[in-house]
Design a protein around this motif. Structure first.
Motif, PDB file in Angstrom:
ATOM      1  N   LEU A 155       0.836  -1.209   0.000  1.00 15.35           N
ATOM      2  CA  LEU A 155       0.000   0.000   0.000  1.00 15.35           C
ATOM      3  C   LEU A 155       0.865   1.250   0.000  1.00 15.35           C
ATOM      4  O   LEU A 155       0.541   2.242  -0.660  1.00 15.35           O
ATOM      5  N   CYS A 156       1.966   1.209   0.730  1.00 17.61           N
ATOM      6  CA  CYS A 156       2.891   2.345   0.752  1.00 17.61           C
ATOM      7  C   CYS A 156       3.403   2.652  -0.650  1.00 17.61           C
ATOM      8  O   CYS A 156       3.447   3.813  -1.078  1.00 17.61           O
ATOM      9  N   MET A 157       3.785   1.612  -1.411  1.00 20.94           N
ATOM     10  CA  MET A 157       4.267   1.798  -2.778  1.00 20.94           C
ATOM     11  C   MET A 157       3.153   2.303  -3.699  1.00 20.94           C
ATOM     12  O   MET A 157       3.398   3.120  -4.596  1.00 20.94           O
ATOM     13  N   VAL A 158       1.923   1.825  -3.476  1.00 18.55           N
ATOM     14  CA  VAL A 158       0.792   2.307  -4.276  1.00 18.55           C
ATOM     15  C   VAL A 158       0.577   3.801  -4.057  1.00 18.55           C
ATOM     16  O   VAL A 158       0.422   4.578  -5.010  1.00 18.55           O
ATOM     17  N   ILE A 159       0.596   4.229  -2.783  1.00 12.87           N
ATOM     18  CA  ILE A 159       0.377   5.647  -2.472  1.00 12.87           C
ATOM     19  C   ILE A 159       1.539   6.501  -2.975  1.00 12.87           C
ATOM     20  O   ILE A 159       1.339   7.580  -3.562  1.00 12.87           O
ATOM     21  N   LEU A 160       2.772   6.037  -2.773  1.00  9.17           N
ATOM     22  CA  LEU A 160       3.956   6.794  -3.200  1.00  9.17           C
ATOM     23  C   LEU A 160       3.975   6.970  -4.711  1.00  9.17           C
ATOM     24  O   LEU A 160       4.193   8.081  -5.227  1.00  9.17           O
ATOM     25  N   SER A 161       3.756   5.895  -5.453  1.00  8.11           N
ATOM     26  CA  SER A 161       3.773   5.988  -6.917  1.00  8.11           C
ATOM     27  C   SER A 161       2.599   6.821  -7.427  1.00  8.11           C
ATOM     28  O   SER A 161       2.742   7.581  -8.395  1.00  8.11           O
ATOM     29  N   SER A 162       1.414   6.712  -6.775  1.00  5.57           N
ATOM     30  CA  SER A 162       0.262   7.526  -7.187  1.00  5.57           C
ATOM     31  C   SER A 162       0.553   9.011  -6.997  1.00  5.57           C
ATOM     32  O   SER A 162       0.245   9.838  -7.871  1.00  5.57           O
ATOM     33  N   GLY A 163       1.137   9.363  -5.847  1.00  8.63           N
ATOM     34  CA  GLY A 163       1.489  10.765  -5.600  1.00  8.63           C
ATOM     35  C   GLY A 163       2.483  11.279  -6.618  1.00  8.63           C
ATOM     36  O   GLY A 163       2.362  12.420  -7.115  1.00  8.63           O
ATOM     37  N   THR A 164       3.480  10.459  -6.964  1.00 12.90           N
ATOM     38  CA  THR A 164       4.483  10.877  -7.955  1.00 12.90           C
ATOM     39  C   THR A 164       3.850  11.054  -9.325  1.00 12.90           C
ATOM     40  O   THR A 164       4.169  12.007 -10.057  1.00 12.90           O
ATOM     41  N   ILE A 165       2.924  10.156  -9.696  1.00 10.45           N
ATOM     42  CA  ILE A 165       2.241  10.274 -10.985  1.00 10.45           C
ATOM     43  C   ILE A 165       1.425  11.559 -11.060  1.00 10.45           C
ATOM     44  O   ILE A 165       1.439  12.271 -12.071  1.00 10.45           O
ATOM     45  N   VAL A 166       0.715  11.875  -9.955  1.00 13.78           N
ATOM     46  CA  VAL A 166      -0.113  13.092  -9.946  1.00 13.78           C
ATOM     47  C   VAL A 166       0.760  14.329 -10.128  1.00 13.78           C
ATOM     48  O   VAL A 166       0.432  15.241 -10.902  1.00 13.78           O
ATOM     49  N   ILE A 167       1.895  14.377  -9.446  1.00 12.93           N
ATOM     50  CA  ILE A 167       2.764  15.559  -9.538  1.00 12.93           C
ATOM     51  C   ILE A 167       3.394  15.658 -10.923  1.00 12.93           C
ATOM     52  O   ILE A 167       3.411  16.729 -11.548  1.00 12.93           O
ATOM     53  N   THR A 168       3.939  14.544 -11.412  1.00 16.22           N
ATOM     54  CA  THR A 168       4.654  14.604 -12.685  1.00 16.22           C
ATOM     55  C   THR A 168       3.717  14.694 -13.894  1.00 16.22           C
ATOM     56  O   THR A 168       4.178  14.949 -15.008  1.00 16.22           O
ATOM     57  N   TYR A 169       2.416  14.484 -13.701  1.00 16.30           N
ATOM     58  CA  TYR A 169       1.457  14.696 -14.780  1.00 16.30           C
ATOM     59  C   TYR A 169       1.077  16.172 -14.903  1.00 16.30           C
ATOM     60  O   TYR A 169       0.619  16.620 -15.952  1.00 16.30           O
ATOM     61  N   SER A 170       1.290  16.922 -13.823  1.00 21.79           N
ATOM     62  CA  SER A 170       0.883  18.324 -13.785  1.00 21.79           C
ATOM     63  C   SER A 170       1.825  19.199 -14.606  1.00 21.79           C
ATOM     64  O   SER A 170       3.018  18.916 -14.741  1.00 21.79           O
ATOM     65  N   SER A 171       1.286  20.285 -15.154  1.00 24.36           N
ATOM     66  CA  SER A 171       2.102  21.232 -15.929  1.00 24.36           C
ATOM     67  C   SER A 171       2.869  22.201 -15.043  1.00 24.36           C
ATOM     68  O   SER A 171       3.692  22.976 -15.531  1.00 24.36           O
ATOM     69  N   PHE A 172       2.634  22.151 -13.736  1.00 20.33           N
ATOM     70  CA  PHE A 172       3.234  23.134 -12.826  1.00 20.33           C
ATOM     71  C   PHE A 172       4.758  23.017 -12.821  1.00 20.33           C
ATOM     72  O   PHE A 172       5.473  24.014 -12.992  1.00 20.33           O
ATOM     73  N   LEU A 173       5.265  21.779 -12.620  1.00 15.01           N
ATOM     74  CA  LEU A 173       6.713  21.601 -12.590  1.00 15.01           C
ATOM     75  C   LEU A 173       7.350  21.907 -13.940  1.00 15.01           C
ATOM     76  O   LEU A 173       8.432  22.497 -14.001  1.00 15.01           O
TER      77      LEU A 173
END
Length: 631
Positions: free
Chosen positions: A211-229
């Motif tokens: 579950l930790c890996m699921v949450i960590l990878s989901s958070g990274t996907i959400v951030i790196t999908y955003s145009s902000f960075l």
């Protein structure tokens, strides 16, 4: 463990509340100087030349007018680039600036009469641009030209805001912080979970780490999908794309692993086999990624096929497989499966709904609701894990209670065994001299005068009492039931009632018996009567005057249940816990052997005895024997 999980749950709730509070905060009022540019002109070019000058652009004859809310202009066949012409309005005060909320393109240039004022040329596959462009008052009333090159989606697809730079900067940050906040909150939760994993036992580690890996990878996907960075730190765009792909490669097998740890291996280990396949395929994609990077993108088409098209197909298979299994468990009433299905349903509705809208908009739409679906789904997974931890905690508590009962029973058995051995070795040796002494005392009674007879009679009574105690010892040490027959419970209690009613009447009490005719058990009649006479005598003596003793019986789950309830003085928990111990008694001259013998008789007859009592209210004794169907 329970306190730990409560603390973790509070942390998650606080993170979610803080995130929602920030995201739902009312946006600042639009500045009076802030203007929205809703129309512009567009021209297509077969070749994209960022060095083209303004005069050449003005000379083009195929400019067409476009409004912000209109569908995207259809791209002519063979067109490589697009130029957009925007007229800059007058901005009364402050430092003028333009905010382009969404431009689709890999290579973007912005020109004015003074030359090139902005350029972004991305060598990675991410085409969403958000641009905050500072201007000066000398450009007001003039036009700027935006050149865009892209292989897929292309063009300006949202309003352009003109106003003060600081005000637009706040708008720029607020509009692009949603993904960053959600992703950061998920990563923060995952990091806390990793730290907490140091305190977990091995049996919980698999589901927790998955579950930790699921949450960590989901958070990274959400951030790196955003145009902000990409807008603020575009030079690291390749890194963001790699992180997005790596997170996807970690997410899919981790998700299946978590499902496996909660619901098991599945029919013929199908979940385990699919999880192993996903791990192998993810490693293959990572290897292909490394080869593509080292070869300067020479194998990009193969990598894109493996990490895009094929992995999307495997995701569909994964979701169908897991949801099908969860649905089966849901139909069976599994609570964890119900929570999983609800969480996934929210994610699926938001994701599929957005995907349909995405294609209806001819792909000129950015998916964002799916992120909230991911959050809801992750919350469902956390709830499932929390329920699993809570259930494990309850099981540990239950096992501890059972272990305590087992230890108490073991101590009692050891104590009883010691007493049995002592009783068996001593009782016979003591009884013989007692009988001899009693015989001589009887001879003396016959020869002595009346005064001495009183004392000699008292001595005989005490010898008889000692003999009775030894008899109890022998019964306890050798509790053989003797001749075993089928006993009719009602008939046995008729005899017991006849013996004890006179004693109860002397105390001022009453005995009522309500037992059906058809209750039968296996046992020895005399031992059965001895056991229940001891129990009912104790009830009579606890009345201390007027009171009632109720006796009733019934058959339940293959057992004959006999209840004896009195309205006597009752006992507290401390006394109840010591019942059946040798030499423990509430009576002034009691030895505790009577009830101890009763326990052993019931035990030998495969019965069970249980006491319920409350001080000042009374006591209820429940005795259970295996029922026998009388032939």
């Amino acid at each position: 463990m329970k306190a730990f999980f409560k603390a973790f749950a509070i942390l998650i709730v606080l993170s979610v509340v803080a995130t929602c509070a920030f995201l739902m905060e009312s946006p600042e009022r639009k500045s009076a100087d802030e203007q929205s540019i809703n129309d512009w002109q567009v021209v297509w070019t077969d070749e994209f030349n960022p060095e083209i000058n303004i005069n050449q652009l003005e000379a083009m004859q195929s400019w067409e007018n476009v409004k912000a809310n209109d569908p995207a202009p259809k791209r002519p066949e063979g067109a490589e680039g697009q130029w957009v012409k925007i007229d800059i309005p007058t901005i009364p005060s402050g430092s003028p600036a333009l905010l382009f909320e969404k431009i689709y393109g890999l290579h973007v240039v912005i020109k004015s009469q003074n030359g090139m004022i902005y350029e972004s040329d991305r060598m990675y596959n991410y085409g969403i641009n958000t641009i905050l462009l500072p201007m000066d008052h000398s450009s007001e009333g003039e036009s700027i030209y935006i050149g865009i090159k892209s292989g897929t989606r292309i063009g300006l697809q949202s309003n352009v805001l003109a106003g003060d730079f600081k005000e637009l900067q706040n708008t720029f940050i607020k509009n692009n912080m949603t993904d960053f906040i959600i992703g950061s909150a998920l990563i923060f939760i995952a990091v806390v979970m990793l730290i907490c994993s140091l305190f977990l036992k091995n049996e919980n580690m698999s589901s927790w780490f998955s579950l930790c890996m699921v949450i960590l990878s989901s958070g990274t996907i959400v951030i790196t999908y955003s145009s902000f960075l990409y807008s603020l730190f575009g030079k690291y765009g390749n890194v963001y794309v790699l992180l997005f792909d790596l997170s996807l490669f970690v997410l899919l097998p981790s998700f299946t692993s978590f499902f496996e740890s909660i619901f098991g291996r599945g029919y013929k280990s199908i979940i385990t086999k699919f999880r192993k396949f996903q791990v192998g395929y993810s490693l293959f994609c990572i290897l292909l990624m490394a080869i593509n990077l080292l070869s300067n993108n020479q194998f990009y088409e193969y990598y894109r096929l493996a990490s895009g098209t094929l992995i999307g197909l495997f995701m569909i298979i994964q979701f169908i497989l897991l949801v099908s299994i969860a649905t089966i468990y849901t139909i069976r009433g599994n609570q964890e499966a119900i929570i999983f299905t609800i969480g996934f349903a929210v994610f699926a509705v938001l994701g599929l709904g957005e995907l349909l809208w995405f294609y209806l908009k001819s792909e000129y739409y950015d998916l964002f609701l799916w992120k909230w679906g991911v959050v809801c789904f992750l919350i469902a997974l956390i709830i499932i894990l929390g329920k699993r931890f809570a259930r494990n905690h309850e099981q540990v508590v239950e096992y501890s209670k059972q272990l305590e009962l087992f230890n108490n029973e073991l101590q009692r058995s050891e104590k009883m065994e010691i007493i049995s051995e002592l009783a068996a070795s001593v009782a016979h040796e003591v009884r013989n001299p007692l009988q001899v002494t009693r015989g001589f005392l009887q001879l003396l009674v016959a020869k002595q005068n009346s005064t001495d007879k009183v004392y000699l009679s008292m001595a005989l009574e005490e010898l008889d009492r000692a003999s009775a105690i030894i008899t109890d010892f022998l019964t306890f040490a050798k509790p053989e039931v003797g001749k075993v027959t089928t006993l009719n419970v009602l008939n046995e209690f008729i005899h017991i009632e006849g013996i004890l009613i006179p004693m109860a009447n002397l105390q001022g009490g009453k005995i009522s018996v309500h037992i059906p005719q058809d209750l039968h058990i296996k046992g020895n009649s005399s031992k059965f009567k001895q056991a229940f006479i001891n129990i009912i005598k104790n009830s009579i003596e606890s009345l201390h005057g007027e009171g009632e003793i109720h006796v009733w019986a019934y058959e339940e789950n293959g057992e004959v249940c006999i209840h004896i309830k009195d309205t006597g003085e009752g006992m507290d928990e401390e006394v109840l816990a010591r019942l059946g111990e040798p030499y423990f008694s509430n009576k002034t001259k009691g030895t505790g052997l009577g009830l101890m013998v009763t326990f052993r008789i019931i035990e030998v007859m495969n019965g069970k005895i249980h006491f319920k009592s409350e001080k000042g209210v009374g006591t209820e004794v429940v005795v259970r024997f295996p029922a026998v169907k009388n032939a």
